[in-house]
Design an enzyme around this catalytic site. Structure first.
Site, PDB file in Angstrom:
ATOM      1  N   LYS A  11       0.833  -1.210   0.000  1.00 44.29           N
ATOM      2  CA  LYS A  11       0.000   0.000   0.000  1.00 44.29           C
ATOM      3  C   LYS A  11       0.868   1.261   0.000  1.00 44.29           C
ATOM      4  CE  LYS A  11      -4.381  -1.745   0.579  1.00 44.29           C
ATOM      5  NZ  LYS A  11      -5.279  -2.338   1.565  1.00 44.29           N
ATOM      6  N   ARG A  35      -3.446 -10.208   4.179  1.00 40.73           N
ATOM      7  CA  ARG A  35      -3.729 -10.310   2.735  1.00 40.73           C
ATOM      8  C   ARG A  35      -2.507  -9.758   2.007  1.00 40.73           C
ATOM      9  NH1 ARG A  35      -5.411  -6.938  -1.216  1.00 40.73           N
ATOM     10  NH2 ARG A  35      -6.842  -7.774  -2.777  1.00 40.73           N
TER      11      ARG A  35
HETATM   12  N1  PMM Z   1      -7.200  -3.997  -0.117  1.00 41.50           N
HETATM   13  C1  PMM Z   1      -7.368  -4.070  -1.444  1.00 41.50           C
HETATM   14  C2  PMM Z   1      -8.303  -4.953  -2.008  1.00 41.50           C
HETATM   15  N2  PMM Z   1      -9.047  -5.766  -1.224  1.00 41.50           N
HETATM   16  N3  PMM Z   1      -9.626  -6.541   0.916  1.00 41.50           N
HETATM   17  C3  PMM Z   1      -9.498  -6.470   2.258  1.00 41.50           C
HETATM   18  N4  PMM Z   1     -10.251  -7.259   3.054  1.00 41.50           N
HETATM   19  N5  PMM Z   1      -8.605  -5.621   2.850  1.00 41.50           N
HETATM   20  C4  PMM Z   1      -7.822  -4.777   2.121  1.00 41.50           C
HETATM   21  O1  PMM Z   1      -7.043  -4.000   2.716  1.00 41.50           O
HETATM   22  C5  PMM Z   1      -7.945  -4.807   0.699  1.00 41.50           C
HETATM   23  C6  PMM Z   1      -8.874  -5.721   0.131  1.00 41.50           C
HETATM   24  C7  PMM Z   1      -6.573  -3.161  -2.333  1.00 41.50           C
HETATM   25  O2  PMM Z   1      -5.297  -3.659  -2.534  1.00 41.50           O
HETATM   26  P1  PMM Z   1      -4.714  -4.225  -3.940  1.00 41.50           P
HETATM   27  O3  PMM Z   1      -5.485  -3.542  -5.056  1.00 41.50           O
HETATM   28  O4  PMM Z   1      -3.301  -3.837  -3.881  1.00 41.50           O
HETATM   29  O5  PMM Z   1      -4.926  -5.695  -3.952  1.00 41.50           O
END
Ligand code: PMM
Length: 272
Positions: free
Chosen positions: A207, A247
Site C-alpha cells: 500500500k 492479505r
Molecule cells: N485492499 C485491497 C483490495 N481488497 N480486501 C481487504 N479485506 N482488505 C484490504 O485491505 C484490501 C482488500 C486493495 O489492494 P490491492 O489492489 O493492492 O490488492
C-alpha cells in the site's frame, strides 16, 4: 491470504494476472508457497478508480474462481457485489471479502448469511473515486471501531452469524498514512466490539503508506514492488499482535513471518 487481482489496473499488481490462465497459475503458485486461501478480485479499488459493470467483473473473475475451486484451492471472492458473490458461492468459494462491509450492495449480507461462510467486513466510507476526501478523523481507531460496530449490527440483523464475521480496518481506504499506522497499533481495540473479540484481517501489502515510508531522500515514494520487505515487517508485527489473517501479494516471506510470530506468541504465553 494470497492476492490474485484479475484486473488491468489494480493498485499494486494491475495487469500482471489479467488473463484467466495466468491468474489460475498464479493462484496455484501462491498456494504452493504457503497461502491458506486465495483472494480473487476483478474490480480495482485503487484510489480514484472508476467502477466497472457487474458483467465485466464476472467475466474477469468467473473462470479464475471456477478453475481454482476445481483444483481444490480454498478461494475467497473479493467483491462488493451480491451478484458476483452469488456466482462465486455457487462455484464453491470459502469466504466473501467485501471491502464495503455490506454498504455497497444491500443484498450482500443476506446472501452471505444464507451461504453461511466467513464474511470479511472491512471499514469503508465510499467508493474509490472519492475515498481520499473522506479520510478525516478526530480519533481514527475509535471512529473505525464505531463504524465497524454499526456494520456488525447491520449484517447480523440480516442474518449473518457473528461467529463468521472477520473485521478489517481497511488500510488505505479513506485513510492517510498516519491513520494506517495508528490502526495497525490499535488493531485489538478496533476489532473488540460489544465485548466480543472478532478475528482481524490486515491488508497492508504494497500500500501507498509503505512506499511513502520508504521514500527516496528527494521524497519519491518507493514503487509498490519495492515495499514487499516492509510488508513482511508489518505481517510479523500484526501477526504477533494477534491478527487472524494478512492479505499479501508475495507469499513466501510473509508465510515465514506468520510462523515466526506464532512461535513468538506461544513462547510469550509460556508454551513452547
Ligand atoms: N485492499 C485491497 C483490495 N481488497 N480486501 C481487504 N479485506 N482488505 C484490504 O485491505 C484490501 C482488500 C486493495 O489492494 P490491492 O489492489 O493492492 O490488492
Amino acid at each position: 491470504m494470497g492476492v490474485v487481482n484479475v484486473t488491468p489496473d489494480s493498485f499494486s499488481d494491475g495487469g500482471e494476472w489479467y488473463g484467466a490462465e495466468a491468474a489460475i497459475q498464479h493462484g496455484l503458485e501462491l498456494v504452493a508457497q504457503g497461502a491458506d486461501i486465495i483472494d480473487v478480485g476483478g474490480e480495482s479499488t485503487r484510489p480514484g478508480a472508476q467502477r466497472i459493470t457487474a458483467d465485466e467483473e464476472l467475466r474477469r473473475v468467473g473462470p479464475v474462481i471456477t478453475g481454482l475451486v476445481r483444483a481444490g484451492v480454498p478461494v475467497s471472492i473479493d467483491t462488493m457485489r451480491a451478484r458476483v458473490a452469488e456466482f462465486a458461492l455457487e462455484a464453491g468459494v470459502h469466504l466473501v471479502n467485501d471491502v464495503s462491509g455490506g454498504l455497497a450492495d444491500p443484498y450482500m449480507p443476506r446472501l452471505v448469511a444464507k451461504a453461511s461462510v466467513p464474511y470479511v467486513v472491512m471499514h469503508w466510507r465510499g467508493h474509490s473515486h472519492s475515498m481520499d476526501t473522506r479520510a478525516v478523523y478526530a480519533d481514527v481507531a475509535r471512529e473505525v471501531h464505531d463504524e465497524l460496530a454499526l456494520r456488525v449490527e447491520a449484517v447480523t440483523r440480516e442474518g449473518v452469524d457473528p461467529s463468521l464475521i472477520v473485521l478489517d480496518p481497511g488500510l488505505g481506504f479513506s485513510k492517510l498514512a498516519g491513520h494506517n499506522w495508528e490502526l495497525l497499533t490499535r488493531l485489538g481495540e478496533v476489532s473488540r466490539i460489544g465485548g466480543r473479540e472478532f478475528p482481524a484481517l490486515v491488508g497492508a501489502s504494497r500500500k501507498r503508506f509503505l512506499g511513502r515510508l520508504l521514500a527516496a531522500p528527494d521524497g519519491t515514494p518507493r514503487p509498490f514492488t519495492g515495499s514487499d520487505d516492509a510488508t513482511v515487517a508489518v505481517t510479523a508485527l500484526a501477526a504477533a499482535a494477534g491478527a487472524w489473517c494478512v492479505r499479501v501479494h508475495k507469499v513466501p516471506a510473509n508465510a515465514d513471518a506468520v510462523r515466526v510470530a506464532a512461535a513468538w506468541r506461544h513462547a510469550a504465553d509460556g508454551v513452547t
